[in-house]
Design a protein around this motif. Structure first.
Motif, mmCIF file in Angstrom:
data_model
loop_
_atom_site.group_PDB
_atom_site.id
_atom_site.type_symbol
_atom_site.label_atom_id
_atom_site.label_comp_id
_atom_site.label_asym_id
_atom_site.label_seq_id
_atom_site.Cartn_x
_atom_site.Cartn_y
_atom_site.Cartn_z
ATOM 1 N N GLU A 117 2.007 9.763 11.103
ATOM 2 C CA GLU A 117 1.971 8.961 12.335
ATOM 3 C C GLU A 117 1.736 9.842 13.558
ATOM 4 N N GLN A 118 2.400 10.983 13.621
ATOM 5 C CA GLN A 118 2.230 11.887 14.766
ATOM 6 C C GLN A 118 0.836 12.504 14.771
ATOM 7 N N LEU A 119 0.263 12.742 13.586
ATOM 8 C CA LEU A 119 -1.118 13.229 13.512
ATOM 9 C C LEU A 119 -2.069 12.177 14.069
ATOM 10 N N VAL A 120 -1.877 10.926 13.671
ATOM 11 C CA VAL A 120 -2.732 9.835 14.156
ATOM 12 C C VAL A 120 -2.648 9.725 15.676
ATOM 13 N N LEU A 121 -1.437 9.825 16.213
ATOM 14 C CA LEU A 121 -1.264 9.719 17.665
ATOM 15 C C LEU A 121 -1.925 10.879 18.411
ATOM 16 N N SER A 122 -2.193 11.969 17.719
ATOM 17 C CA SER A 122 -2.824 13.139 18.342
ATOM 18 C C SER A 122 -4.348 13.085 18.300
ATOM 19 N N LEU A 123 -4.897 12.213 17.470
ATOM 20 C CA LEU A 123 -6.355 12.135 17.325
ATOM 21 C C LEU A 123 -6.957 11.158 18.321
ATOM 22 N N ASP A 124 -8.185 11.440 18.733
ATOM 23 C CA ASP A 124 -8.924 10.559 19.636
ATOM 24 C C ASP A 124 -9.402 9.345 18.838
ATOM 25 N N PRO A 125 -9.045 8.127 19.256
ATOM 26 C CA PRO A 125 -9.484 6.955 18.504
ATOM 27 C C PRO A 125 -10.997 6.700 18.608
ATOM 28 N N ARG A 155 -6.027 12.881 0.539
ATOM 29 C CA ARG A 155 -5.567 11.494 0.562
ATOM 30 C C ARG A 155 -5.284 11.044 1.994
ATOM 31 N N ILE A 156 -4.663 11.916 2.788
ATOM 32 C CA ILE A 156 -4.383 11.614 4.195
ATOM 33 C C ILE A 156 -5.702 11.441 4.954
ATOM 34 N N ALA A 157 -6.652 12.349 4.720
ATOM 35 C CA ALA A 157 -7.953 12.287 5.407
ATOM 36 C C ALA A 157 -8.666 10.974 5.085
ATOM 37 N N ARG A 158 -8.661 10.564 3.825
ATOM 38 C CA ARG A 158 -9.296 9.294 3.451
ATOM 39 C C ARG A 158 -8.613 8.122 4.149
ATOM 40 N N SER A 159 -7.290 8.134 4.190
ATOM 41 C CA SER A 159 -6.573 6.997 4.793
ATOM 42 C C SER A 159 -6.787 6.933 6.303
ATOM 43 N N LEU A 160 -7.077 8.067 6.943
ATOM 44 C CA LEU A 160 -7.292 8.103 8.394
ATOM 45 C C LEU A 160 -8.774 8.116 8.753
ATOM 46 N N ASP A 161 -9.654 7.987 7.768
ATOM 47 C CA ASP A 161 -11.096 7.985 7.974
ATOM 48 C C ASP A 161 -11.563 9.286 8.630
ATOM 49 N N LEU A 162 -11.042 10.400 8.125
ATOM 50 C CA LEU A 162 -11.444 11.727 8.592
ATOM 51 C C LEU A 162 -12.416 12.321 7.577
ATOM 52 N N GLN A 163 -13.309 13.195 8.053
ATOM 53 C CA GLN A 163 -14.196 13.898 7.129
ATOM 54 C C GLN A 163 -13.441 14.985 6.385
ATOM 55 N N MET A 204 0.846 -1.190 0.000
ATOM 56 C CA MET A 204 0.000 0.000 0.000
ATOM 57 C C MET A 204 0.886 1.246 0.000
ATOM 58 N N THR A 205 0.531 2.193 -0.818
ATOM 59 C CA THR A 205 1.286 3.433 -0.923
ATOM 60 C C THR A 205 0.903 4.355 0.227
ATOM 61 N N PRO A 206 1.907 4.925 0.911
ATOM 62 C CA PRO A 206 1.567 5.851 1.996
ATOM 63 C C PRO A 206 0.877 7.097 1.438
ATOM 64 N N PRO A 207 -0.026 7.706 2.232
ATOM 65 C CA PRO A 207 -0.764 8.871 1.743
ATOM 66 C C PRO A 207 0.111 10.116 1.572
ATOM 67 N N PHE A 208 1.263 10.145 2.266
ATOM 68 C CA PHE A 208 2.144 11.305 2.209
ATOM 69 C C PHE A 208 3.566 10.822 2.410
ATOM 70 N N SER A 209 4.454 11.225 1.500
ATOM 71 C CA SER A 209 5.831 10.771 1.584
ATOM 72 C C SER A 209 6.777 11.923 1.262
ATOM 73 N N ASP A 210 7.812 12.062 2.058
ATOM 74 C CA ASP A 210 8.878 13.041 1.825
ATOM 75 C C ASP A 210 10.158 12.394 2.361
ATOM 76 N N VAL A 211 10.914 11.787 1.471
ATOM 77 C CA VAL A 211 12.061 10.976 1.860
ATOM 78 C C VAL A 211 13.335 11.813 1.911
ATOM 79 N N VAL A 212 14.115 11.572 2.980
ATOM 80 C CA VAL A 212 15.419 12.212 3.161
ATOM 81 C C VAL A 212 16.446 11.106 3.377
#
Length: 170
Positions: A128-136, A31-39, A1-9
């Motif tokens: 990942e840090q956004l997900v950890l900040s949201l209420d499950p 794309r990020i909102a869809r992958s995290l089931d956000l409106q 699965m392709t990540p919704p957001f990528s910035d490689v260093v």
């Protein structure tokens, strides 16, 4: 699965330190909102600083996530706006090349995240840090679950008894 957001260093780009501000465009935020089931994900900004840790082959990534997302209330299914402002710090270490077919599994949660192939995907860490900040289990203030009343008799014979009682007027 392709990540919704990528910035490689790459590690060799870090040098004495690297600072980066990530601001995904509207299409990427969708794309990020869809992958995290956000409106919706109206704002999403991540500031990152990566620096080598002295006297070790590790790096420290510190950052701040600021976002405005819209979750769905788990009870009412109504939109629930959420503002995120979170600071984080992550230790990173380069994965050592091993010549074995065995896989070692450890439950060390304090260990550093391993860097594979000399690349760090800053976009994945940001999401990942956004997900950890949201209420499950998001819930609007004042929304309460009301347990529906259960029937007194659940037995199939209860229906037959009700029919018999209707037919028998005595």
């Amino acid at each position: 699965m392709t990540p919704p957001f990528s910035d490689v260093v790459r590690i060799n780009q870090i040098g004495a330190g690297l600072s980066r501000r990530l601001e995904p465009d509207a299409e990427t935020r969708q794309r990020i909102a869809r992958s995290l089931d956000l409106q919706g994900l109206e704002d999403f900004v991540v500031d990152l600083d990566i620096k080598p840790t002295p006297s070790s082959s590790e790096w420290t990534m510190k950052g701040r996530v600021v976002a405005h997302a819209v979750q769905t209330c788990g009870l009412t299914l109504e939109p629930l706006p959420v503002d995120v402002d979170r600071r984080f710090s992550i230790q990173l270490a380069e994965a050592a090349a091993e010549e074995t077919d065995e896989i070692e599994i450890t439950l060390d949660e304090d260990g550093a995240d391993l860097i594979e192939d000399g690349k760090i995907d800053l976009g994945q860490y940001a999401v990942e840090q956004l997900v950890l900040s949201l209420d499950p289990f998001p819930r609007k203030p004042g929304a309460a679950f009301v347990q529906p009343e259960e029937p007194t008799e659940i037995s199939p014979f209860a229906a037959l008894k009700a029919l018999k009682d209707r037919e028998d007027p005595a």
